[in-house]
Design a protein around this motif. Structure first.
Motif, PDB file in Angstrom:
ATOM      1  N   ARG A 260       0.824  -1.205   0.000  1.00 17.33           N
ATOM      2  CA  ARG A 260       0.000   0.000   0.000  1.00 17.33           C
ATOM      3  C   ARG A 260       0.864   1.264   0.000  1.00 17.33           C
ATOM      4  NH1 ARG A 260      -2.898  -3.299  -1.301  1.00 17.33           N
ATOM      5  NH2 ARG A 260      -4.956  -3.929  -0.484  1.00 17.33           N
ATOM      6  N   ARG A 261       1.840   1.327   0.890  1.00 14.84           N
ATOM      7  CA  ARG A 261       2.631   2.537   1.042  1.00 14.84           C
ATOM      8  C   ARG A 261       3.711   2.663  -0.025  1.00 14.84           C
ATOM      9  NH1 ARG A 261       3.657   2.875   7.634  1.00 14.84           N
ATOM     10  NH2 ARG A 261       1.435   2.961   8.230  1.00 14.84           N
ATOM     11  N   THR A 262       4.268   1.547  -0.437  1.00 15.06           N
ATOM     12  CA  THR A 262       5.358   1.552  -1.416  1.00 15.06           C
ATOM     13  C   THR A 262       4.921   0.807  -2.671  1.00 15.06           C
ATOM     14  OG1 THR A 262       6.986   1.533   0.369  1.00 15.06           O
ATOM     15  CG2 THR A 262       7.769   0.962  -1.829  1.00 15.06           C
ATOM     16  N   GLU A 263       5.193   1.402  -3.826  1.00 18.62           N
ATOM     17  CA  GLU A 263       4.866   0.726  -5.080  1.00 18.62           C
ATOM     18  C   GLU A 263       5.728  -0.529  -5.217  1.00 18.62           C
ATOM     19  OE1 GLU A 263       4.770   1.562  -9.905  1.00 18.62           O
ATOM     20  OE2 GLU A 263       5.448   3.106  -8.517  1.00 18.62           O
ATOM     21  N   PRO A 264       5.117  -1.684  -5.492  1.00 20.03           N
ATOM     22  CA  PRO A 264       5.905  -2.921  -5.589  1.00 20.03           C
ATOM     23  C   PRO A 264       6.907  -2.869  -6.739  1.00 20.03           C
ATOM     24  CG  PRO A 264       3.673  -3.287  -6.363  1.00 20.03           C
ATOM     25  CD  PRO A 264       3.693  -1.923  -5.740  1.00 20.03           C
ATOM     26  N   LEU A 265       7.975  -3.620  -6.589  1.00 19.14           N
ATOM     27  CA  LEU A 265       9.028  -3.657  -7.601  1.00 19.14           C
ATOM     28  C   LEU A 265       8.452  -4.031  -8.964  1.00 19.14           C
ATOM     29  CD1 LEU A 265      12.062  -3.125  -7.217  1.00 19.14           C
ATOM     30  CD2 LEU A 265      12.405  -5.586  -7.160  1.00 19.14           C
ATOM     31  N   ILE A 266       7.639  -5.065  -8.989  1.00 18.69           N
ATOM     32  CA  ILE A 266       6.914  -5.484 -10.184  1.00 18.69           C
ATOM     33  C   ILE A 266       5.441  -5.582  -9.813  1.00 18.69           C
ATOM     34  CG2 ILE A 266       6.543  -7.315 -11.884  1.00 18.69           C
ATOM     35  CD1 ILE A 266       9.153  -5.892 -12.299  1.00 18.69           C
ATOM     36  N   ASP A 267       4.593  -4.897 -10.545  1.00 18.44           N
ATOM     37  CA  ASP A 267       3.160  -4.948 -10.281  1.00 18.44           C
ATOM     38  C   ASP A 267       2.608  -6.259 -10.842  1.00 18.44           C
ATOM     39  OD1 ASP A 267       0.499  -4.544  -9.862  1.00 18.44           O
ATOM     40  OD2 ASP A 267       0.318  -2.774 -11.134  1.00 18.44           O
ATOM     41  N   VAL A 268       2.347  -7.231  -9.949  1.00 18.68           N
ATOM     42  CA  VAL A 268       1.901  -8.544 -10.414  1.00 18.68           C
ATOM     43  C   VAL A 268       0.511  -8.477 -11.033  1.00 18.68           C
ATOM     44  CG1 VAL A 268       3.346  -9.794  -8.777  1.00 18.68           C
ATOM     45  CG2 VAL A 268       1.029  -9.140  -8.116  1.00 18.68           C
ATOM     46  N   ARG A 269      -0.209  -7.375 -10.818  1.00 17.45           N
ATOM     47  CA  ARG A 269      -1.527  -7.236 -11.437  1.00 17.45           C
ATOM     48  C   ARG A 269      -1.434  -7.081 -12.956  1.00 17.45           C
ATOM     49  NH1 ARG A 269      -1.753  -4.555  -6.585  1.00 17.45           N
ATOM     50  NH2 ARG A 269      -3.420  -5.208  -5.157  1.00 17.45           N
ATOM     51  N   LEU A 270      -0.226  -6.797 -13.444  1.00 15.94           N
ATOM     52  CA  LEU A 270      -0.040  -6.764 -14.892  1.00 15.94           C
ATOM     53  C   LEU A 270      -0.401  -8.103 -15.531  1.00 15.94           C
ATOM     54  CD1 LEU A 270       3.373  -4.854 -15.199  1.00 15.94           C
ATOM     55  CD2 LEU A 270       1.137  -4.032 -15.967  1.00 15.94           C
ATOM     56  N   PHE A 271      -0.193  -9.186 -14.787  1.00 17.02           N
ATOM     57  CA  PHE A 271      -0.468 -10.519 -15.322  1.00 17.02           C
ATOM     58  C   PHE A 271      -1.961 -10.769 -15.477  1.00 17.02           C
ATOM     59  CE2 PHE A 271       3.840 -10.993 -13.801  1.00 17.02           C
ATOM     60  CZ  PHE A 271       4.428 -11.786 -14.766  1.00 17.02           C
ATOM     61  N   ALA A 272      -2.789  -9.913 -14.882  1.00 15.70           N
ATOM     62  CA  ALA A 272      -4.234 -10.055 -15.078  1.00 15.70           C
ATOM     63  C   ALA A 272      -4.644  -9.647 -16.486  1.00 15.70           C
ATOM     64  CB  ALA A 272      -4.990  -9.213 -14.049  1.00 15.70           C
ATOM     65  N   GLY A 273      -3.802  -8.855 -17.151  1.00 15.11           N
ATOM     66  CA  GLY A 273      -4.066  -8.480 -18.540  1.00 15.11           C
ATOM     67  C   GLY A 273      -3.726  -9.627 -19.473  1.00 15.11           C
ATOM     68  N   ARG A 274      -4.676 -10.016 -20.314  1.00 19.49           N
ATOM     69  CA  ARG A 274      -4.470 -11.168 -21.189  1.00 19.49           C
ATOM     70  C   ARG A 274      -3.285 -10.987 -22.117  1.00 19.49           C
ATOM     71  NH1 ARG A 274      -8.711 -12.577 -25.890  1.00 19.49           N
ATOM     72  NH2 ARG A 274      -7.422 -11.008 -26.920  1.00 19.49           N
ATOM     73  N   SER A 275      -3.167  -9.804 -22.718  1.00 19.81           N
ATOM     74  CA  SER A 275      -2.085  -9.577 -23.677  1.00 19.81           C
ATOM     75  C   SER A 275      -0.724  -9.643 -23.002  1.00 19.81           C
ATOM     76  CB  SER A 275      -2.266  -8.206 -24.348  1.00 19.81           C
ATOM     77  OG  SER A 275      -3.441  -8.184 -25.112  1.00 19.81           O
ATOM     78  N   PHE A 276      -0.604  -9.018 -21.824  1.00 19.41           N
ATOM     79  CA  PHE A 276       0.681  -9.026 -21.124  1.00 19.41           C
ATOM     80  C   PHE A 276       1.065 -10.444 -20.720  1.00 19.41           C
ATOM     81  CE2 PHE A 276       3.252  -8.924 -17.272  1.00 19.41           C
ATOM     82  CZ  PHE A 276       4.268  -8.060 -17.632  1.00 19.41           C
ATOM     83  N   ALA A 277       0.135 -11.153 -20.083  1.00 17.99           N
ATOM     84  CA  ALA A 277       0.437 -12.510 -19.623  1.00 17.99           C
ATOM     85  C   ALA A 277       0.813 -13.418 -20.785  1.00 17.99           C
ATOM     86  CB  ALA A 277      -0.760 -13.085 -18.861  1.00 17.99           C
ATOM     87  N   ALA A 278       0.075 -13.315 -21.893  1.00 20.49           N
ATOM     88  CA  ALA A 278       0.375 -14.164 -23.048  1.00 20.49           C
ATOM     89  C   ALA A 278       1.719 -13.804 -23.659  1.00 20.49           C
ATOM     90  CB  ALA A 278      -0.735 -14.025 -24.089  1.00 20.49           C
ATOM     91  N   SER A 279       2.017 -12.502 -23.761  1.00 18.92           N
ATOM     92  CA  SER A 279       3.266 -12.070 -24.396  1.00 18.92           C
ATOM     93  C   SER A 279       4.489 -12.540 -23.617  1.00 18.92           C
ATOM     94  CB  SER A 279       3.282 -10.544 -24.533  1.00 18.92           C
ATOM     95  OG  SER A 279       2.268 -10.089 -25.397  1.00 18.92           O
ATOM     96  N   VAL A 280       4.498 -12.328 -22.298  1.00 16.67           N
ATOM     97  CA  VAL A 280       5.684 -12.716 -21.521  1.00 16.67           C
ATOM     98  C   VAL A 280       5.799 -14.233 -21.430  1.00 16.67           C
ATOM     99  CG1 VAL A 280       5.758 -10.569 -20.213  1.00 16.67           C
ATOM    100  CG2 VAL A 280       4.451 -12.505 -19.303  1.00 16.67           C
ATOM    101  N   THR A 281       4.658 -14.942 -21.433  1.00 12.38           N
ATOM    102  CA  THR A 281       4.702 -16.409 -21.421  1.00 12.38           C
ATOM    103  C   THR A 281       5.298 -16.944 -22.711  1.00 12.38           C
ATOM    104  OG1 THR A 281       2.777 -16.552 -19.952  1.00 12.38           O
ATOM    105  CG2 THR A 281       3.323 -18.516 -21.244  1.00 12.38           C
ATOM    106  N   VAL A 282       4.830 -16.422 -23.829  1.00  9.22           N
ATOM    107  CA  VAL A 282       5.358 -16.873 -25.119  1.00  9.22           C
ATOM    108  C   VAL A 282       6.841 -16.551 -25.236  1.00  9.22           C
ATOM    109  CG1 VAL A 282       5.282 -16.460 -27.611  1.00  9.22           C
ATOM    110  CG2 VAL A 282       3.166 -16.808 -26.334  1.00  9.22           C
TER     111      VAL A 282
END
Length: 488
Positions: A260-282
């Motif tokens: 909450r107070r500090t922005e995470p190093l990597i926002d894991v919510r990015l993986f909720a996006g279909r395009s992002f998750a598919a792109s990094v997986t491929v």
């Protein structure tokens, strides 16, 4: 940095930026594999075991893996140009120190410094090029980047062998100095202080995230590296770091979701996006298939055909050459056609070519294996560049550094996993080694790459389709709210 007049030609300023960026980035990519050919020489020079010498490569890889996530945060805090120059200086300092190493311990330490520099520079290559290209040229510019990514792992051992035999092992590190100095001078003039789409940030470093993610990735890569070296999975040298790495990464996911107070190093919510998750997986699967092929093919030529290390290395070149030829064209096409169809075609070509490799007999000559390896490279190149382009075409500009960190780390994990899997397959099929298993062991390895191609095909429908943003408007960065409307 945008194209003038909306035509199909690239702005000369963008071309200069691409050239300077790739010049700085190619050193780390080459050095990740170049030193592997000097293991015997270094063991004799320092009167050390091959196991100890292997840490010169493992330490480099682990330092690179640990540094990459922090680089994503540092881009927003310090800016691209300052960070790029710092990374180059750190890499050059490690290179010079490695050339002057006096024992194996000092060499490992200096290689760690060198790897940390590469961990800063390598993901920044993606950040700089993605920001400069904009969504309309993302595929084309990533295709150019893909040439370096494809040829680096193949040319590294070949160039390393030539330098080692001609100038000695110290020259393998010292050769970075003139290249790096030129890259440093040109970067001062060419890389903009504040590229388009860049935003400085005063966000504090997510210290807890660093303490969880960096060692988590490092432990996982170490486990996979050990599995590949020992051709065995069920051993404490593999299971202990693997369990620790996965536990740390799982803990990071929990931490990032609760932050909450500090922005995470990597926002894991990015993986909720279909395009992002598919792109990094491929892209991770591309790394897996590429390194599996690069590991299996030279052993095939050495064990089955009796070639020496140098000849085997040269015979693997068609795989890297195929990818280098396909990536610029596929990336260019993806800016107008989208990634999905190109990735499906590339995966199908890869699968067909691995079937040819899996049906080779002991009497089959290089006239069959070399074209098949070229086709595998062409297929993987047709997958890689469009996939990277689709990632940067749909990623919000402020998330580009984080996306680059994820993309690069998953590619590293995929590569380590590919080597480990092929080593385990060869050992199991050969009942004690690839040599014992003969051609059947290599058939199993090629069928593994075939299976990876099928997985890419299965994931490909999740990739973005034809872009709706005109390719002639590369300089316009879409607002984050528009990201979902970029693709069909």
């Amino acid at each position: 940095m945008a194209d003038v007049g909306g035509d199909d030609r690239m702005d000369p300023a963008l071309l200069r930026l691409i050239g300077v960026t790739l010049l700085g980035g190619i050193m780390g990519i080459l050095d990740s594999t170049m030193v592997t050919v000097a293991a015997d020489t270094l063991a004799g020079e320092f009167n050390s075991s091959l196991g100890a010498v292997s840490w010169a490569s493992t330490g480099y890889l682990l330092a690179l893996t640990v540094t990459i996530p922090v680089t994503g945060w540092a881009v927003g805090r310090f800016g691209v140009k300052k960070l790029w120059l710092f990374g180059l200086v750190l890499f050059l300092a490690g290179s010079l120190a490695s050339a002057l190493a006096w024992n194996i311990g000092s060499l490992v330490v200096f290689r760690v410094v060198q790897g940390a520099g590469a961990g800063v520079v390598d993901p920044l290559v993606l950040v700089i090029l993605a920001r400069a290209a904009g969504p309309g040229r993302a595929g084309r510019v990533m295709g150019m980047m893909g040439v370096v990514l494809s040829l680096g792992p193949v040319l590294g051992p070949v160039l390393g062998g030539v330098v080692l035999e001609s100038l000695g092992w110290r020259a393998m590190f010292a050769v970075n100095m003139p290249i790096g100095i030129v890259a440093l001078v040109l970067a001062l003039r060419v890389i903009p202080a504040r590229p388009a789409g860049a935003r400085t940030s005063g966000a504090r470093l997510d210290v807890v995230g660093v303490l969880l993610m960096a060692p988590g990735f490092a432990a996982t890569v170490l486990a996979l590296t050990q599995a590949g070296e020992h051709a065995e999975f069920a051993t404490p040298a593999v299971l202990v770091p693997l369990a620790a790495g996965l536990a740390l990464l799982a803990a990071y996911v929990v931490h990032a979701l609760r932050a909450r107070r500090t922005e995470p190093l990597i926002d894991v919510r990015l993986f909720a996006g279909r395009s992002f998750a598919a792109s990094v997986t491929v892209q991770g699967l591309v790394g897996l298939a590429t390194y599996a092929g690069l590991f299996a093919l030279p052993l095939y030529y050495q064990v089955i055909h009796g070639h020496g290390a140098r000849a085997a290395g040269l015979l693997v070149a068609p795989l890297g050459l195929g990818a280098a030829l396909a990536m610029p064209l596929a990336g260019r096409l993806s800016d107008t056609l989208g990634a999905r169809g190109l990735v499906q075609g590339g995966a199908a070509l890869t699968a067909a070519a691995t079937v040819v490799l899996a049906r080779l007999g002991t009497g089959s000559g290089e006239v069959w294996s070399a074209p098949a390896a070229l086709a595998v490279g062409l297929g993987l190149g047709a997958v890689g560049a469009p996939t990277m382009g689709s990632l940067y075409r749909t990623l919000p500009p402020e998330k580009v550094p984080q996306g680059s960190s994820v993309l690069y780390n998953l590619n590293q994990l995929g590569g380590a996993l590919g080597v480990a899997c092929v080593a385990l397959i060869l050992a199991a099929s050969g009942a004690g080694g690839a040599a014992g298993g003969g051609i059947g062991a290599f058939h199993d390895a090629y069928w593994f790459v075939f299976a990876v191609a099928l997985v890419i095909l299965a994931v490909s429908p999740l990739l973005p389709g034809r872009p709706r943003t005109p390719a002639g408007s590369p300089g316009r960065e879409p607002r984050p709210a528009q990201q979902g409307a970029l693709t069909e």
